[in-house]
Write a protein that holds these residues in place. Sequence first.
Motif, mmCIF file in Angstrom:
data_model
loop_
_atom_site.group_PDB
_atom_site.id
_atom_site.type_symbol
_atom_site.label_atom_id
_atom_site.label_comp_id
_atom_site.label_asym_id
_atom_site.label_seq_id
_atom_site.Cartn_x
_atom_site.Cartn_y
_atom_site.Cartn_z
ATOM 1 N N ALA A 73 0.832 -1.218 0.000
ATOM 2 C CA ALA A 73 0.000 0.000 0.000
ATOM 3 C C ALA A 73 0.860 1.259 0.000
ATOM 4 C CB ALA A 73 -0.904 -0.020 1.225
ATOM 5 N N GLY A 74 0.206 2.366 -0.407
ATOM 6 C CA GLY A 74 0.847 3.684 -0.285
ATOM 7 C C GLY A 74 1.285 4.306 -1.594
ATOM 8 N N PHE A 75 1.319 3.529 -2.682
ATOM 9 C CA PHE A 75 1.805 4.071 -3.953
ATOM 10 C C PHE A 75 0.710 4.141 -5.010
ATOM 11 C CE2 PHE A 75 6.309 4.036 -2.952
ATOM 12 C CZ PHE A 75 6.369 3.132 -1.903
ATOM 13 N N GLU A 76 -0.544 3.923 -4.602
ATOM 14 C CA GLU A 76 -1.631 3.765 -5.574
ATOM 15 C C GLU A 76 -1.757 4.965 -6.517
ATOM 16 O OE1 GLU A 76 -1.914 3.327 -2.311
ATOM 17 O OE2 GLU A 76 -2.500 1.236 -1.998
ATOM 18 N N LYS A 77 -1.803 6.174 -5.942
ATOM 19 C CA LYS A 77 -2.041 7.347 -6.792
ATOM 20 C C LYS A 77 -0.898 7.496 -7.799
ATOM 21 C CE LYS A 77 -3.971 11.964 -6.378
ATOM 22 N NZ LYS A 77 -3.167 12.965 -7.137
ATOM 23 N N LEU B 178 -9.074 5.029 -7.907
ATOM 24 C CA LEU B 178 -8.756 5.126 -6.469
ATOM 25 C C LEU B 178 -10.027 4.930 -5.665
ATOM 26 C CD1 LEU B 178 -6.253 8.127 -6.515
ATOM 27 C CD2 LEU B 178 -5.715 5.747 -5.928
ATOM 28 N N GLY B 179 -11.117 5.518 -6.141
ATOM 29 C CA GLY B 179 -12.405 5.376 -5.446
ATOM 30 C C GLY B 179 -12.839 3.920 -5.447
ATOM 31 N N GLU B 180 -12.784 3.299 -6.621
ATOM 32 C CA GLU B 180 -13.211 1.898 -6.755
ATOM 33 C C GLU B 180 -12.377 0.998 -5.838
ATOM 34 O OE1 GLU B 180 -13.951 2.594 -11.452
ATOM 35 O OE2 GLU B 180 -12.457 1.111 -10.881
ATOM 36 N N GLN B 181 -11.056 1.322 -5.775
ATOM 37 C CA GLN B 181 -10.153 0.433 -5.031
ATOM 38 C C GLN B 181 -10.088 0.814 -3.563
ATOM 39 O OE1 GLN B 181 -6.392 -0.337 -6.976
ATOM 40 N NE2 GLN B 181 -7.363 -0.917 -8.894
ATOM 41 N N GLY B 182 -10.933 1.813 -3.200
ATOM 42 C CA GLY B 182 -11.002 2.143 -1.777
ATOM 43 C C GLY B 182 -9.727 2.764 -1.269
ATOM 44 N N THR B 183 -8.999 3.418 -2.174
ATOM 45 C CA THR B 183 -7.771 4.110 -1.694
ATOM 46 C C THR B 183 -7.926 5.600 -1.995
ATOM 47 O OG1 THR B 183 -6.884 3.485 -3.849
ATOM 48 C CG2 THR B 183 -6.086 2.251 -1.954
ATOM 49 N N ASP B 184 -9.140 6.108 -1.734
ATOM 50 C CA ASP B 184 -9.338 7.552 -1.955
ATOM 51 C C ASP B 184 -8.253 8.304 -1.208
ATOM 52 O OD1 ASP B 184 -12.576 8.011 -2.804
ATOM 53 O OD2 ASP B 184 -11.868 6.082 -2.041
ATOM 54 N N VAL B 185 -7.726 9.318 -1.853
ATOM 55 C CA VAL B 185 -6.744 10.124 -1.118
ATOM 56 C C VAL B 185 -7.377 11.486 -0.880
ATOM 57 C CG1 VAL B 185 -4.672 8.989 -1.917
ATOM 58 C CG2 VAL B 185 -5.739 10.690 -3.367
ATOM 59 N N ALA B 186 -6.988 12.091 0.182
ATOM 60 C CA ALA B 186 -7.567 13.420 0.507
ATOM 61 C C ALA B 186 -7.326 14.341 -0.687
ATOM 62 C CB ALA B 186 -6.837 13.959 1.720
ATOM 63 N N GLU B 187 -8.313 15.196 -0.968
ATOM 64 C CA GLU B 187 -8.155 16.126 -2.105
ATOM 65 C C GLU B 187 -6.811 16.843 -1.958
ATOM 66 O OE1 GLU B 187 -10.690 14.755 -4.135
ATOM 67 O OE2 GLU B 187 -9.961 16.701 -4.909
ATOM 68 N N GLU B 188 -6.160 17.042 -3.064
ATOM 69 C CA GLU B 188 -4.843 17.736 -3.042
ATOM 70 C C GLU B 188 -5.012 19.113 -2.417
ATOM 71 O OE1 GLU B 188 -3.044 14.636 -3.981
ATOM 72 O OE2 GLU B 188 -1.863 16.504 -3.992
ATOM 73 N N VAL C 271 0.968 7.100 -13.412
ATOM 74 C CA VAL C 271 1.924 6.661 -14.431
ATOM 75 C C VAL C 271 1.241 5.692 -15.404
ATOM 76 C CG1 VAL C 271 4.056 5.344 -14.790
ATOM 77 C CG2 VAL C 271 3.937 7.016 -12.942
ATOM 78 N N ALA C 272 0.470 4.769 -14.846
ATOM 79 C CA ALA C 272 -0.146 3.713 -15.676
ATOM 80 C C ALA C 272 -1.095 4.283 -16.723
ATOM 81 C CB ALA C 272 -0.882 2.718 -14.782
ATOM 82 N N PHE C 273 -1.877 5.287 -16.307
ATOM 83 C CA PHE C 273 -2.923 5.837 -17.185
ATOM 84 C C PHE C 273 -2.422 6.994 -18.055
ATOM 85 C CE2 PHE C 273 -6.958 3.872 -16.575
ATOM 86 C CZ PHE C 273 -7.095 3.462 -15.255
ATOM 87 N N ALA C 274 -1.148 7.329 -17.972
ATOM 88 C CA ALA C 274 -0.645 8.556 -18.622
ATOM 89 C C ALA C 274 -1.011 8.657 -20.103
ATOM 90 C CB ALA C 274 0.861 8.656 -18.448
ATOM 91 N N GLY C 275 -1.115 7.541 -20.793
ATOM 92 C CA GLY C 275 -1.405 7.618 -22.237
ATOM 93 C C GLY C 275 -2.899 7.628 -22.554
ATOM 94 N N HIS C 276 -3.722 7.588 -21.485
ATOM 95 C CA HIS C 276 -5.180 7.495 -21.707
ATOM 96 C C HIS C 276 -5.803 8.880 -21.746
ATOM 97 C CE1 HIS C 276 -5.679 3.071 -20.277
ATOM 98 N NE2 HIS C 276 -4.399 3.301 -20.519
ATOM 99 N N GLU C 277 -6.924 8.988 -22.477
ATOM 100 C CA GLU C 277 -7.745 10.198 -22.433
ATOM 101 C C GLU C 277 -8.260 10.367 -21.005
ATOM 102 O OE1 GLU C 277 -7.180 11.649 -25.832
ATOM 103 O OE2 GLU C 277 -9.127 12.363 -25.088
ATOM 104 N N ASN C 278 -8.418 11.607 -20.568
ATOM 105 C CA ASN C 278 -8.983 11.862 -19.220
ATOM 106 C C ASN C 278 -8.288 11.039 -18.144
ATOM 107 O OD1 ASN C 278 -10.947 13.378 -20.639
ATOM 108 N ND2 ASN C 278 -12.118 11.480 -20.996
ATOM 109 N N ALA C 279 -6.982 10.967 -18.224
ATOM 110 C CA ALA C 279 -6.209 10.131 -17.288
ATOM 111 C C ALA C 279 -6.500 10.490 -15.827
ATOM 112 C CB ALA C 279 -4.720 10.277 -17.579
ATOM 113 N N ALA C 280 -6.506 11.784 -15.530
ATOM 114 C CA ALA C 280 -6.688 12.192 -14.129
ATOM 115 C C ALA C 280 -8.023 11.685 -13.582
ATOM 116 C CB ALA C 280 -6.605 13.706 -14.020
ATOM 117 N N GLU C 281 -9.068 11.805 -14.416
ATOM 118 C CA GLU C 281 -10.386 11.330 -13.961
ATOM 119 C C GLU C 281 -10.357 9.821 -13.742
ATOM 120 O OE1 GLU C 281 -10.894 15.216 -15.650
ATOM 121 O OE2 GLU C 281 -9.895 13.416 -16.407
#
Length: 196
Positions: A161-165, A186-196, A170-180
């Motif tokens: 744990a701890g590196f999810e975000k 993160l929400g699905e995997q239950g590792t929501d992180v506090a808003e930046e 990195v994993a999604f970098a080539g995808h459209e709307n990567a940030a979303e």
Amino acid sequence: TTSPHNAYMQKCVSLAEQSPPRPTNFRVGALLLSRKDGDVSGTDDRILSTGYTMELAGNTHAEQCCFSNYAAVHKVPDDEVSTVLPIEAGRKLIMYVSMEPCGKRLSGNTPCVQRITKTREGDREGVQKVYFGVKEPGTFVGESEGCKMLTAAGIEWEHVAGFEKEILSVAFAGHENAAEKVKATLGEQGTDVAEE
Ligand SMILES: Nc1nc(=O)c(N)c(NC[C@H](O)[C@H](O)[C@H](O)COP(=O)(O)O)[nH]1
Ligand SMILES: [Zn+2]
């Protein structure tokens, strides 16, 4: 003693950052090492190989490149890598991957769980345990089967744990709307992180 998992997961992230961004896969990093039994600090670890998504020609995965790189160094074809992996009394082969190894690939290419399992053929111990930083998001194959398949093959696995975000960004970098997509995962995997 501090556990070595964080350092290796960070290394997998750095490997993944070398992967060319594509919307058709995830950028992942993988590392194979030999660890002395009971050496929880990893001080006597021997790094055997590393790999990242599309490091090698074609539509290659990180784990696939990690094995393929090792096979090349030992001058055997990829599908014979198990014959050159070290078998040493009192030591285990361990893999660190930033993302759960794939159990299915939309391309139909051999999934990485199958490649990991293959290292145990012919009564070889092969890879004993896999540490990963995130479960595979549902983007391509829906509910990931990697962990279930590893268990079925008698291979242990553990989520570091701890590196999810960081890993997902990195994993999604080539995808459209990567940030979303990162946020949704993160929400699905239950590792929501506090808003930046
Ligand atoms: N563990 C892992 N390491 C990787 O290096 C990588 N790219 C994925 N990605 C999993 C994803 O499920 C597949 O990338 C898609 O299913 C498309 O399949 P292809 O990659 O084209 O075979 N997963
Ligand atoms: Zn894979």
